[in-house]
Design a protein around this motif. Structure first.
Motif, short mmCIF file in Angstrom:
data_model
loop_
_atom_site.label_atom_id
_atom_site.label_comp_id
_atom_site.label_asym_id
_atom_site.label_seq_id
_atom_site.Cartn_x
_atom_site.Cartn_y
_atom_site.Cartn_z
N UNK A 166 -15.50 -12.24 7.61
CA UNK A 166 -15.38 -11.99 6.18
C UNK A 166 -14.33 -12.94 5.59
N UNK A 167 -14.58 -13.33 4.33
CA UNK A 167 -13.62 -14.18 3.64
C UNK A 167 -13.66 -13.88 2.15
N UNK A 168 -12.48 -13.84 1.53
CA UNK A 168 -12.37 -13.66 0.08
C UNK A 168 -11.39 -14.70 -0.44
N UNK A 169 -11.90 -15.58 -1.31
CA UNK A 169 -11.07 -16.62 -1.91
C UNK A 169 -11.03 -16.41 -3.41
N UNK A 170 -9.81 -16.33 -3.96
CA UNK A 170 -9.62 -16.06 -5.38
C UNK A 170 -8.68 -17.11 -5.95
N UNK A 171 -9.14 -17.83 -6.99
CA UNK A 171 -8.35 -18.91 -7.58
C UNK A 171 -8.25 -18.70 -9.08
N UNK A 172 -7.03 -18.76 -9.58
CA UNK A 172 -6.81 -18.66 -11.02
C UNK A 172 -6.09 -19.89 -11.54
N UNK A 173 -6.54 -20.42 -12.70
CA UNK A 173 -5.89 -21.58 -13.31
C UNK A 173 -5.65 -21.31 -14.78
N UNK A 174 -4.57 -21.88 -15.27
CA UNK A 174 -4.23 -21.79 -16.70
C UNK A 174 -3.68 -23.14 -17.12
N UNK A 175 -4.35 -23.76 -18.12
CA UNK A 175 -3.98 -25.10 -18.56
C UNK A 175 -3.68 -25.09 -20.06
N UNK A 176 -2.67 -25.87 -20.44
CA UNK A 176 -2.30 -25.99 -21.86
C UNK A 176 -2.31 -27.46 -22.25
N UNK A 177 -2.90 -27.75 -23.44
CA UNK A 177 -3.03 -29.10 -23.96
C UNK A 177 -2.26 -29.17 -25.28
N UNK A 178 -1.01 -29.61 -25.23
CA UNK A 178 -0.14 -29.56 -26.43
C UNK A 178 -0.69 -30.34 -27.62
N UNK A 179 -1.33 -31.48 -27.39
CA UNK A 179 -1.82 -32.29 -28.50
C UNK A 179 -2.86 -31.55 -29.33
N UNK A 180 -3.67 -30.73 -28.66
CA UNK A 180 -4.70 -29.97 -29.38
C UNK A 180 -4.34 -28.50 -29.52
N UNK A 219 -1.64 -23.12 -11.22
CA UNK A 219 -2.72 -22.65 -10.35
C UNK A 219 -2.16 -21.71 -9.31
N UNK A 220 -2.90 -20.65 -9.04
CA UNK A 220 -2.57 -19.73 -7.96
C UNK A 220 -3.81 -19.40 -7.16
N UNK A 221 -3.65 -19.34 -5.85
CA UNK A 221 -4.83 -19.11 -5.00
C UNK A 221 -4.48 -18.16 -3.87
N UNK A 222 -5.42 -17.28 -3.58
CA UNK A 222 -5.31 -16.34 -2.47
C UNK A 222 -6.55 -16.49 -1.61
N UNK A 223 -6.36 -16.75 -0.33
CA UNK A 223 -7.47 -16.97 0.60
C UNK A 223 -7.29 -16.03 1.79
N UNK A 224 -8.12 -14.97 1.84
CA UNK A 224 -8.02 -13.97 2.91
C UNK A 224 -9.19 -14.12 3.86
N UNK A 225 -8.90 -14.17 5.15
CA UNK A 225 -9.94 -14.32 6.17
C UNK A 225 -9.81 -13.21 7.20
N UNK A 226 -10.94 -12.63 7.54
CA UNK A 226 -11.00 -11.61 8.58
C UNK A 226 -12.13 -12.00 9.54
N UNK A 227 -11.81 -12.77 10.58
CA UNK A 227 -12.85 -13.26 11.50
C UNK A 227 -13.05 -12.34 12.70
N UNK A 250 -6.60 -11.07 11.15
CA UNK A 250 -6.80 -11.65 9.83
C UNK A 250 -5.67 -12.60 9.45
N UNK A 251 -5.87 -13.31 8.34
CA UNK A 251 -4.85 -14.23 7.83
C UNK A 251 -4.95 -14.27 6.31
N UNK A 252 -3.83 -14.55 5.68
CA UNK A 252 -3.75 -14.65 4.23
C UNK A 252 -2.99 -15.92 3.89
N UNK A 253 -3.63 -16.82 3.15
CA UNK A 253 -3.00 -18.06 2.71
C UNK A 253 -2.75 -17.98 1.21
N UNK A 254 -1.50 -18.19 0.82
CA UNK A 254 -1.11 -18.16 -0.58
C UNK A 254 -0.74 -19.58 -1.01
N UNK A 255 -1.28 -20.01 -2.15
CA UNK A 255 -1.02 -21.36 -2.64
C UNK A 255 -0.75 -21.32 -4.13
#
Length: 642
Positions: free
Chosen positions: A396-410, A381-389, A351-356
């Motif tokens: 098998x593959x599980x990809x999980x991505x989370x993002x959080x954005x802030x807009x100061x003007x609004x 942004x944070x991302x976890x990509x796990x592969x089990x070939x 398997x392999x795990x890629x962290x971004x």
């Protein structure tokens, strides 16, 4: 007295034999030439006053070596030898020098301190032949240096200022090469400061080449390998495409103007019913910098991106995007960010795990529904990509991505969490895949989805196909695929099923003829509670009968939606036409559905042409086909003259 002993030495050598003799067939008289080799000859004439010896009636020279493989063999009718007391000098006319598989014929030979000097040279080795004004053979390293050289094989013709013949290659300098193996009238040539002709693989490597065709010079890649495979797969920098909005578009793609500088240029709307629209984009890719500027199909564009690697896992990114067209909501943005990525292999198995992770600060503007929107945005942004070939149960593959954005003007926050588990497996003749795409978000960005506004997702996709040999000469395939949207209820115009398709097909080989029946059933629209123009429901059946270059087929499609009507009744054919060096294979398809249902006209549903032109430059293959809403065009090249 000195000359007497020299003559005595020559006479002693007469009649001596040499093991591993490649000069078999020549007389057994021998003379050893210091620093050169051993000479076999028929007769000898010696001038004691000048120290000159003339060998004649057949002369053969081989090196002084005990190896099983002789590096070279020199043959001539006569040979003049001078300076016998030191390092002998050789002179001869009409000689033949054999170097392994190469035979080098020359009108004149002189020896030097390093080896042999040849004039008016002819080269031959298998299907390779050539000429050179002069050649120098080095007795120490076995290399042959050719001047003003021209070489021809079954696939190439190459002229060079110089060429070095080594054991496995010809190394050219200041060369002109072409695949046009006929003499004169080349369709094109490539000039290059350096080229390598690999004698083992029959490949030609060109460095910093310039294509010269029709008075036009086109810079090529810094290294370009010409071979049967690369030319067959070669894509000419010209694209022909079609879509309903822009019509037919003809453009160059990636036309190289210089190192790292490419040009896309063309025109859209070439067919009736569409407006003409130009394309002119300059693309620059150099040392971590990429830029695109000019006019795209949709409108003006200027993009710039600079990537600086801070270490093996961290890089800084500066980016500018200016896309002043409606399809991007007139986007203008500048951003600066950091991106980190790390990959961990073999945590448990294979398997392999890629962290971004990414942090970005940007300022952007758009026009959405005639309303300008602008301001800064901060994104994490944070991302976890796990592969089990390669497990017994599949990949098998599980990809999980989370993002959080802030807009100061609004003073607005947008979050997004995306989860994509997937699985695919091949179990004998059965191939299966399943994936689920889920995203949770508050869709709070003031900008559009063309920039960063997120939308909820909950889509399940599955597919399976079974294929194999059903009987002798019969190959069959069955497939099913489905895509279901669990959030269709939030949009009244969206259907839950995006597709639900079943397909059966076969190829039946009857000697020189192949029969290929097909049945396809799409049910998605019938299962949805709302109508969606992008979702279909139909039943299609057809059969093709084909042979060597010809095809005859018929198919019909019945629309299962509310219209409940025959919307396709097609007859199609393809047939070969051979004219001298040109082979044509036209294609035509006619739709009789309107004629049958409403007494309307017969529609042209498809047309095309495959062309094969054989010449001394090779074989040029051109294919063009417009079939229903699809257009395909391709150009390929095969080595080998007619």
């Amino acid at each position: 007295m000195r000359r007497f002993f020299l003559l005595l030495f020559l006479l002693v050598l007469l009649g001596t034999s040499w093991a591993q003799n490649p000069c078999e067939g020549f007389n057994a008289n021998t003379l050893e030439l210091s620093g050169i080799g051993i000479t076999y000859f028929g007769d000898l004439s010696f001038d004691s006053a000048t120290g000159r010896a003339e060998l004649f009636n057949g002369v053969c020279v081989v090196p002084q070596a005990d190896e099983d493989v002789v590096a070279w063999v020199l043959e001539a009718d006569a040979l003049l030898v001078t300076d016998l007391s030191g390092r002998p000098n050789l002179e001869a006319s009409e000689v033949s020098l054999t170097l392994g598989d190469w035979v080098i014929d020359a009108l004149k030979l002189n020896s030097s301190a390093a080896g042999f000097e040849l004039e008016q040279v002819l080269l031959n080795s298998g299907d390779i032949s050539g000429t050179a004004d002069t050649a120098s053979y080095d007795l120490q390293n076995g290399d042959l240096l050719l001047d003003i050289v021209s070489v021809k094989s079954s696939n190439y013709r190459i002229n060079g200022a110089t060429a070095l013949l080594t054991a496995n290659a010809l190394l050219f300098e200041d060369a002109i090469a072409t695949t046009c193996v006929c003499e004169g009238g080349e369709l094109y040539v490539v000039s290059t400061p350096a080229a390598v002709f690999d004698l083992l693989s029959n490949n030609l490597l060109i460095r910093d080449g310039v294509l010269k065709i029709g008075g036009i010079d086109i810079a090529l890649a810094s290294e370009l390998k010409l071979s049967e495979e690369t030319l067959s797969d070669f894509s000419f920098p010209l694209s022909l495409s079609y879509d309903e909005d822009n019509g037919t578009t003809l453009q160059t793609i990636g036309l190289r103007l210089g190192e790292g500088v490419l040009l896309d240029a063309g025109v859209a709307g070439l067919d009736a019913g569409h407006d003409l629209n130009g394309i002119f984009l300059l693309r620059i890719r150099q040392d971590g910098v990429s830029a695109t500027l000019g006019k795209a199909l949709q409108g003006p564009q200027f993009d710039f991106r600079k990537v600086e690697n801070l270490n093996s896992w961290l890089k800084a990114i500066f980016e500018i995007r200016n896309r002043n067209w409606a399809e991007q909501d007139f986007l203008h943005e500048g951003s600066l960010g950091l991106a980190a990525e790390s990959k961990l292999d073999k945590l448990f198995f294979q398997d392999s795990l890629t962290l971004r992770a990414e942090l970005t600060a940007a300022a952007a503007s758009q026009i959405i529904d005639d309303t300008p929107v602008s301001g800064p945005r901060l994104v994490g942004l944070g991302e976890l990509d796990y592969r089990l070939p390669n497990t017994p149960l599949g990949d098998f593959r599980l990809k999980n991505t989370g993002t959080l954005s802030y807009y100061p003007s609004a003073d607005i926050w947008q979050y997004g969490l995306r989860l994509i588990p997937s699985w695919k497996a091949s179990l004998g003749p059965l191939n299966t895949s399943i994936s689920y795409d889920r995203r949770w978000t508050n869709s709070a960005s003031p900008f559009s989805t063309k920039l960063d506004r997120l939308e909820p997702l909950s889509v399940l996709s599955a597919a399976a196909d079974l294929e194999g040999v059903l009987a002798t000469g019969v190959f069959g395939r069955a497939a099913v695929s489905a895509r279901y949207d669990f959030l269709s209820d939030i949009d009244p115009e969206r259907g839950a099923f995006e597709t639900l398709q079943f397909q059966l097909s076969a190829d039946v080989n009857l000697g020189d003829v192949t029969v290929s029946p097909l049945f396809e059933l799409e049910l998605a629209e019938l299962l949805n509670s709302t109508l969606d123009d992008d979702v279909e429901a139909y039943a299609l059946a057809g059969i093709d009968v084909s042979g060597d270059g010809w095809l005859l087929g018929v198919s019909g499609r019945y629309d299962l939606r509310e219209t409940r009507q025959l919307d396709l009744l097609e007859l199609r054919t393809r047939f070969p036409i051979n004219i001298s060096e040109v082979s044509l294979n036209p294609f035509i398809a006619l739709d009789f559905a309107d004629l049958v249902t409403v007494s309307g006209p017969v529609e042209l549903s498809g047309y095309g042409l495959d062309l094969q032109w054989r010449s001394c430059c090779g074989t040029l293959n051109f294919a063009y086909q417009q079939y229903r809403e699809d257009l395909r065009a391709s150009v390929s090249f095969e080595l080998g003259g007619r």
